[in-house]
Enzyme design. Structure first.
Site, PDB file in Angstrom:
ATOM      1  CB  THR A   8      -4.048 -64.606  -2.494  1.00 47.26           C
ATOM      2  OG1 THR A   8      -5.286 -64.420  -3.196  1.00 47.26           O
ATOM      3  CG2 THR A   8      -3.884 -63.503  -1.456  1.00 47.26           C
ATOM      4  CE  LYS A  42      -6.804 -67.562  -2.284  1.00 51.20           C
ATOM      5  NZ  LYS A  42      -7.073 -66.550  -3.325  1.00 51.20           N
ATOM      6  CG  ASP A  76      -5.178 -61.141 -11.366  1.00 52.49           C
ATOM      7  OD1 ASP A  76      -4.771 -62.322 -11.232  1.00 52.49           O
ATOM      8  OD2 ASP A  76      -6.272 -60.745 -10.937  1.00 52.49           O
ATOM      9  CB  SER A  77      -0.959 -63.325  -8.596  1.00 54.40           C
ATOM     10  OG  SER A  77      -2.110 -64.034  -8.218  1.00 54.40           O
ATOM     11  CB  THR A 133      -5.817 -57.779  -3.033  1.00 52.87           C
ATOM     12  OG1 THR A 133      -6.564 -58.837  -3.635  1.00 52.87           O
ATOM     13  CG2 THR A 133      -6.757 -56.937  -2.205  1.00 52.87           C
ATOM     14  CE1 TYR A 156      -2.642 -99.397  -0.860  1.00 59.13           C
ATOM     15  CE2 TYR A 156      -1.802 -97.164  -1.093  1.00 59.13           C
ATOM     16  CZ  TYR A 156      -2.513 -98.108  -0.375  1.00 59.13           C
ATOM     17  OH  TYR A 156      -3.096 -97.771   0.819  1.00 59.13           O
TER      18      TYR A 156
END
Length: 326
Positions: free
Chosen positions: A83, A154, A51-52, A15, A274
């Site tokens: 992000t 995130k 773009d990531s 962004t 478990y």
């Protein structure tokens, strides 16, 4: 008046990347957030603009190499990043920049600087100020909090406080004042060095009840060296009686390292709790403790790059490299 700190601003896209690259980026940033120049002297580098979601481990290595090469020239570093995969890059930098003694601060935005209502301006100013502090680690400044880079993930697509640190408290909060919790910061235990070794042949799988993929039927694992398995609860995996449904023993016999993390966001894996977890431990799976899934994927890639065999990989995974577990 003393010398202002010198900060290298590294732009990668996302962004924040909705601006010109290079010096054009810096001019645009300083028009929108002139306070940043009052805090520090800024230089800019733009190794790529993507773009990531398109970033790969090769991009993590490129960032680590750039920062390491400039380590002696600057007091701190700010990396603007999309992000979606910011948590992966933060974890990777924390492992590759071993013995870090200066702040490396990642930030991004939910809405770009060009929008009337945006979080980019505040995040950038907070990141620059964070990079002037005595923080010897990789961190994330976003939404008014400063988080350890390899502990964050995130959690929201729209909330301005988009990142959380489920198993470690914030390193700081930014409001009317900058509150830094010095007792939570790492203390460098080794001399600084670049550790770019990485092997990306890792598969990330998440279990679900009755999921056919839990058996891995028909999946080509010939090139896979590691599996991060998001199990249930505290590391529980499904059994059919005493028989494994997910073939951990088969994988580990092939030399594939299985790292078990919890599908729950908060808490830690305990393979002794478990029957399914005990079966995983018998199969030589490794407990991921309280690692986030993002950090686990990156740490396993780095461990595979550093170690020669599965036993050595497991030893590396049990070590705390940069405050990522404990």
């Amino acid at each position: 008046m003393g010398r202002k700190p010198s900060i290298l601003l590294v732009t990668t896209g996302g962004t924040f990347g909705m601006l010109p690259g290079g010096e054009g980026f810096l001019r645009s940033v300083l028009r929108a957030a002139p306070e940043a120049r009052r805090i520090a002297d800024l230089d800019v580098r733009s190794p790529f603009a993507l773009d990531s979601s398109s970033l790969t481990p090769d991009h993590w290595v490129a960032l680590a190499r750039l920062i390491a090469a400039e380590m002696d020239r600057y007091d701190g570093f700010v990396v603007t990043h999309g992000t979606d995969t910011l948590a992966y890059t933060a974890a990777a930098l924390s492992f590759m920049l071993e013995g870090l003694r200066k702040p490396v601060v990642l930030t991004g935005a939910q809405r770009p600087l060009a929008e009337i209502r945006n979080d980019a301006r505040a995040n950038l100013i907070d990141a620059v100020e964070t990079a002037t502090r005595a923080i010897p680690e990789v961190c994330v400044a976003f939404g008014g909090v400063v988080l350890r880079g390899n502990r964050c993930r995130k959690w929201s697509l729209s909330d301005y406080r988009a990142f959380t640190s489920p198993n470690f408290p914030p390193l700081g909060e930014v409001g009317a004042d900058f509150a830094l919790h010095k007792n939570r910061l790492l203390r460098p235990r080794r001399r600084f060095r670049l550790r770019p070794e990485i092997d990306p042949r890792v598969l990330h799988l998440k279990l679900a009840p009755g999921l056919c993929g839990s058996r891995l039927d028909g999946l080509d694992l010939s090139t896979v060296r590691g599996v991060v398995l998001e199990a249930f609860g505290a590391g529980n995996v499904p059994l059919d009686g005493a028989r494994e449904i997910f073939p951990m023993t088969e994988l580990t016999r092939r030399g594939v390292t299985v790292l078990v993390v919890s599908g729950s966001e908060h808490g830690r894996v305990d393979l002794e709790r478990y029957a399914g977890g005990r079966a995983a431990a018998r199969a030589a799976a490794v407990s991921g403790g309280d690692l986030t899934a993002e950090c686990a994927v990156v740490k396993l890639m780095c461990a595979l790059g550093r170690a020669k065999d599965a036993r050595a990989v497991r030893r590396e995974l049990h070590r705390d490299w940069a405050g990522e577990t404990g």
